[in-house]
Write a protein that holds these residues in place. Structure first.
Motif, PDB file in Angstrom:
ATOM      1  N   TYR A  65       0.786  -1.228   0.000  1.00 49.00           N
ATOM      2  CA  TYR A  65       0.000   0.000   0.000  1.00 49.00           C
ATOM      3  C   TYR A  65       0.824   1.287   0.000  1.00 49.00           C
ATOM      4  O   TYR A  65       0.321   2.332  -0.414  1.00 49.00           O
ATOM      5  N   LEU A  66       2.059   1.240   0.480  1.00 45.64           N
ATOM      6  CA  LEU A  66       2.836   2.466   0.655  1.00 45.64           C
ATOM      7  C   LEU A  66       3.992   2.541  -0.329  1.00 45.64           C
ATOM      8  O   LEU A  66       4.480   1.512  -0.802  1.00 45.64           O
ATOM      9  N   PRO A  67       4.456   3.763  -0.646  1.00 42.69           N
ATOM     10  CA  PRO A  67       5.638   3.918  -1.494  1.00 42.69           C
ATOM     11  C   PRO A  67       6.843   3.223  -0.871  1.00 42.69           C
ATOM     12  O   PRO A  67       6.980   3.169   0.358  1.00 42.69           O
ATOM     13  N   ARG A  68       7.714   2.700  -1.720  1.00 40.27           N
ATOM     14  CA  ARG A  68       8.852   1.923  -1.236  1.00 40.27           C
ATOM     15  C   ARG A  68       9.762   2.730  -0.294  1.00 40.27           C
ATOM     16  O   ARG A  68      10.275   2.200   0.675  1.00 40.27           O
ATOM     17  N   HIS A  69       9.958   4.031  -0.604  1.00 41.41           N
ATOM     18  CA  HIS A  69      10.895   4.795   0.212  1.00 41.41           C
ATOM     19  C   HIS A  69      10.411   4.938   1.644  1.00 41.41           C
ATOM     20  O   HIS A  69      11.216   5.022   2.582  1.00 41.41           O
ATOM     21  N   MET A  70       9.092   4.969   1.862  1.00 40.03           N
ATOM     22  CA  MET A  70       8.564   5.027   3.230  1.00 40.03           C
ATOM     23  C   MET A  70       8.862   3.743   3.988  1.00 40.03           C
ATOM     24  O   MET A  70       9.162   3.751   5.176  1.00 40.03           O
ATOM     25  N   VAL A  71       8.757   2.623   3.280  1.00 43.89           N
ATOM     26  CA  VAL A  71       8.982   1.325   3.917  1.00 43.89           C
ATOM     27  C   VAL A  71      10.457   1.134   4.241  1.00 43.89           C
ATOM     28  O   VAL A  71      10.821   0.680   5.336  1.00 43.89           O
ATOM     29  N   TYR A  72      11.321   1.530   3.303  1.00 38.63           N
ATOM     30  CA  TYR A  72      12.755   1.320   3.498  1.00 38.63           C
ATOM     31  C   TYR A  72      13.295   2.090   4.698  1.00 38.63           C
ATOM     32  O   TYR A  72      14.235   1.651   5.370  1.00 38.63           O
ATOM     33  N   LYS A  73      12.690   3.265   4.990  1.00 40.69           N
ATOM     34  CA  LYS A  73      13.182   4.072   6.097  1.00 40.69           C
ATOM     35  C   LYS A  73      13.028   3.382   7.449  1.00 40.69           C
ATOM     36  O   LYS A  73      13.787   3.643   8.376  1.00 40.69           O
ATOM     37  N   THR A  74      12.020   2.521   7.567  1.00 40.81           N
ATOM     38  CA  THR A  74      11.785   1.846   8.842  1.00 40.81           C
ATOM     39  C   THR A  74      12.451   0.481   8.926  1.00 40.81           C
ATOM     40  O   THR A  74      12.463  -0.138   9.997  1.00 40.81           O
ATOM     41  N   MET A  75      13.012   0.000   7.827  1.00 41.48           N
ATOM     42  CA  MET A  75      13.570  -1.347   7.814  1.00 41.48           C
ATOM     43  C   MET A  75      14.829  -1.458   8.654  1.00 41.48           C
ATOM     44  O   MET A  75      15.192  -2.549   9.101  1.00 41.48           O
ATOM     45  N   ILE A  76      15.535  -0.333   8.888  1.00 43.40           N
ATOM     46  CA  ILE A  76      16.708  -0.359   9.757  1.00 43.40           C
ATOM     47  C   ILE A  76      16.278  -0.333  11.210  1.00 43.40           C
ATOM     48  O   ILE A  76      16.778  -1.093  12.046  1.00 43.40           O
ATOM     49  N   ASN A  77      15.312   0.543  11.525  1.00 42.38           N
ATOM     50  CA  ASN A  77      14.906   0.720  12.915  1.00 42.38           C
ATOM     51  C   ASN A  77      14.189  -0.487  13.494  1.00 42.38           C
ATOM     52  O   ASN A  77      14.345  -0.795  14.681  1.00 42.38           O
ATOM     53  N   VAL A  78      13.393  -1.153  12.678  1.00 42.25           N
ATOM     54  CA  VAL A  78      12.569  -2.250  13.185  1.00 42.25           C
ATOM     55  C   VAL A  78      13.405  -3.360  13.816  1.00 42.25           C
ATOM     56  O   VAL A  78      13.230  -3.677  14.995  1.00 42.25           O
ATOM     57  N   PRO A  79      14.342  -3.998  13.086  1.00 44.79           N
ATOM     58  CA  PRO A  79      15.134  -5.052  13.725  1.00 44.79           C
ATOM     59  C   PRO A  79      16.061  -4.510  14.809  1.00 44.79           C
ATOM     60  O   PRO A  79      16.320  -5.197  15.810  1.00 44.79           O
ATOM     61  N   ALA A 130      -1.837   3.988   9.964  1.00 43.96           N
ATOM     62  CA  ALA A 130      -2.514   5.243   9.624  1.00 43.96           C
ATOM     63  C   ALA A 130      -2.248   5.630   8.173  1.00 43.96           C
ATOM     64  O   ALA A 130      -3.152   6.108   7.466  1.00 43.96           O
ATOM     65  N   ARG A 131      -1.018   5.413   7.704  1.00 43.44           N
ATOM     66  CA  ARG A 131      -0.701   5.735   6.314  1.00 43.44           C
ATOM     67  C   ARG A 131      -1.432   4.807   5.347  1.00 43.44           C
ATOM     68  O   ARG A 131      -1.872   5.223   4.271  1.00 43.44           O
ATOM     69  N   ILE A 132      -1.565   3.537   5.725  1.00 45.23           N
ATOM     70  CA  ILE A 132      -2.313   2.593   4.888  1.00 45.23           C
ATOM     71  C   ILE A 132      -3.781   3.015   4.807  1.00 45.23           C
ATOM     72  O   ILE A 132      -4.397   2.999   3.726  1.00 45.23           O
ATOM     73  N   CYS A 133      -4.355   3.416   5.945  1.00 46.27           N
ATOM     74  CA  CYS A 133      -5.746   3.883   5.955  1.00 46.27           C
ATOM     75  C   CYS A 133      -5.900   5.158   5.135  1.00 46.27           C
ATOM     76  O   CYS A 133      -6.930   5.368   4.479  1.00 46.27           O
ATOM     77  N   HIS A 134      -4.873   5.993   5.164  1.00 54.31           N
ATOM     78  CA  HIS A 134      -4.915   7.218   4.366  1.00 54.31           C
ATOM     79  C   HIS A 134      -4.904   6.894   2.872  1.00 54.31           C
ATOM     80  O   HIS A 134      -5.664   7.487   2.093  1.00 54.31           O
ATOM     81  N   GLN A 135      -4.036   5.952   2.499  1.00 51.42           N
ATOM     82  CA  GLN A 135      -3.947   5.568   1.082  1.00 51.42           C
ATOM     83  C   GLN A 135      -5.225   4.882   0.613  1.00 51.42           C
ATOM     84  O   GLN A 135      -5.676   5.085  -0.520  1.00 51.42           O
ATOM     85  N   SER A 136      -5.817   4.067   1.484  1.00 54.44           N
ATOM     86  CA  SER A 136      -6.967   3.259   1.076  1.00 54.44           C
ATOM     87  C   SER A 136      -8.299   3.995   1.222  1.00 54.44           C
ATOM     88  O   SER A 136      -9.191   3.861   0.380  1.00 54.44           O
ATOM     89  N   PHE A 137      -8.444   4.767   2.324  1.00 49.55           N
ATOM     90  CA  PHE A 137      -9.740   5.372   2.628  1.00 49.55           C
ATOM     91  C   PHE A 137      -9.708   6.895   2.719  1.00 49.55           C
ATOM     92  O   PHE A 137     -10.744   7.521   2.926  1.00 49.55           O
TER      93      PHE A 137
END
Length: 291
Positions: A65-79, A130-137
């Motif tokens: 649902y989200l642009p790739r750059h938004m997802v990549y920014k959190t991929m370091i912080n999550v693990p 919230a971003r997914i809900c924004h994109q979808s609804f």
């Protein structure tokens, strides 16, 4: 390199805030961290593992649902956040005063979150939903995030009770203030608008006695239609009373409006007294001159 240092330091602060201050003192949080803490208090589940699984599931959904750059920014912080929590979740000790624990948990969390934001990253969580809900609804991101975090915090009443839920709210408020100051600047200042027919005399006195600069603005009142010069002055907070005293000495009826500002850069707002006086003298020939 600087951004990576901010991310690592900020993530570590968020983790130790959770494990060393929140967990031993039954304090919850908002977002995914809040859910992991409530599951820990209720069932003893490891917050590090719960956080990792939850974030990975959210990231998997967000790829659709989200642009790739938004997802990549959190991929370091999550693990990284999950790893830091997992490594430190057994090191915390209870503090005799939970209120102190809540305040410092919020302070450390806010500083860590501020560093992560400065690095252009995030720790995901409910903001991803919230971003997914924004994109979808088309739902508002800020409102959706607030509602979801509020639901999680209120749900804490069923697990940690109303008292510790209130401690959690104190921690969240402290964290918000801390991150705002880190992002906006610690050197708070006051921006002052002064409207007076004696604005030139006020500006000259401010510059000579306070070493501060000012800017003229032209305006007119909607009621009288009379044109006036307005002064815009920025001073450090502890000098506000001095400024107001100087204004009253020249025009006791001057209209003064004070605004809080956290960060000021550039310009000559804090010129030396000598420099400012020269600018004022030159500005008297041209009322549009900035002083």
């Amino acid at each position: 390199m600087k951004q990576m240092a901010f991310i690592i330091t900020g993530t570590l602060l968020c983790a130790v805030s959770t494990t060393l201050l929140a967990m031993p003192n039954s304090i919850a949080d908002g977002g995914i961290l809040g859910i992991s803490l409530l599951l820990f208090y209720a069932f003893g589940f490891s917050p590090g593992i719960v956080t990792f699984i939850s974030f990975i599931a959210l990231l998997g959904i967000s790829f659709k649902y989200l642009p790739r750059h938004m997802v990549y920014k959190t991929m370091i912080n999550v693990p990284l956040l999950s790893l830091f929590i997992y490594l430190t979740e057994n090191l915390g000790q209870p503090i005799d005063d939970p209120l102190v624990a809540a305040i410092f948990a919020g302070l450390v969390m806010g500083l860590g979150f501020g560093l992560i934001i400065q690095a252009g990253s995030s720790i995901g969580g409910t903001s991803i939903i919230a971003r997914i809900c924004h994109q979808s609804f088309g739902w508002n991101i800020v409102t959706s995030t607030f509602i979801m975090d509020a639901i999680i915090v209120v749900a804490g009443v069923l697990v940690i009770g109303p008292l510790y839920t209130m401690y959690t709210i104190i921690a969240l408020f402290t964290g918000k203030v801390a991150s705002d100051y880190l992002l906006g600047g610690f050197d708070a200042k006051k921006a002052v608008n002064i409207i007076s027919p004696k604005s030139k005399a006020i500006a000259k006195k401010i510059t000579k006695e306070m070493g501060s600069s000012a800017t003229y603005f032209h305006g007119s009142g909607t009621y009288t239609g009379e044109e006036r010069q307005a002064l815009y002055v920025v001073v450090r907070s502890h000098r506000l009373l001095t400024l107001k005293r100087l204004v009253r000495e020249i025009d006791a009826e001057a209209f003064v409006v004070v605004h809080n500002v956290k960060d000021v850069s550039g310009g000559t707002f804090f010129a030396t007294a000598v420099e400012g006086a020269l600018e004022i003298d030159q500005g008297e020939e041209d009322p549009e001159t900035q002083v």
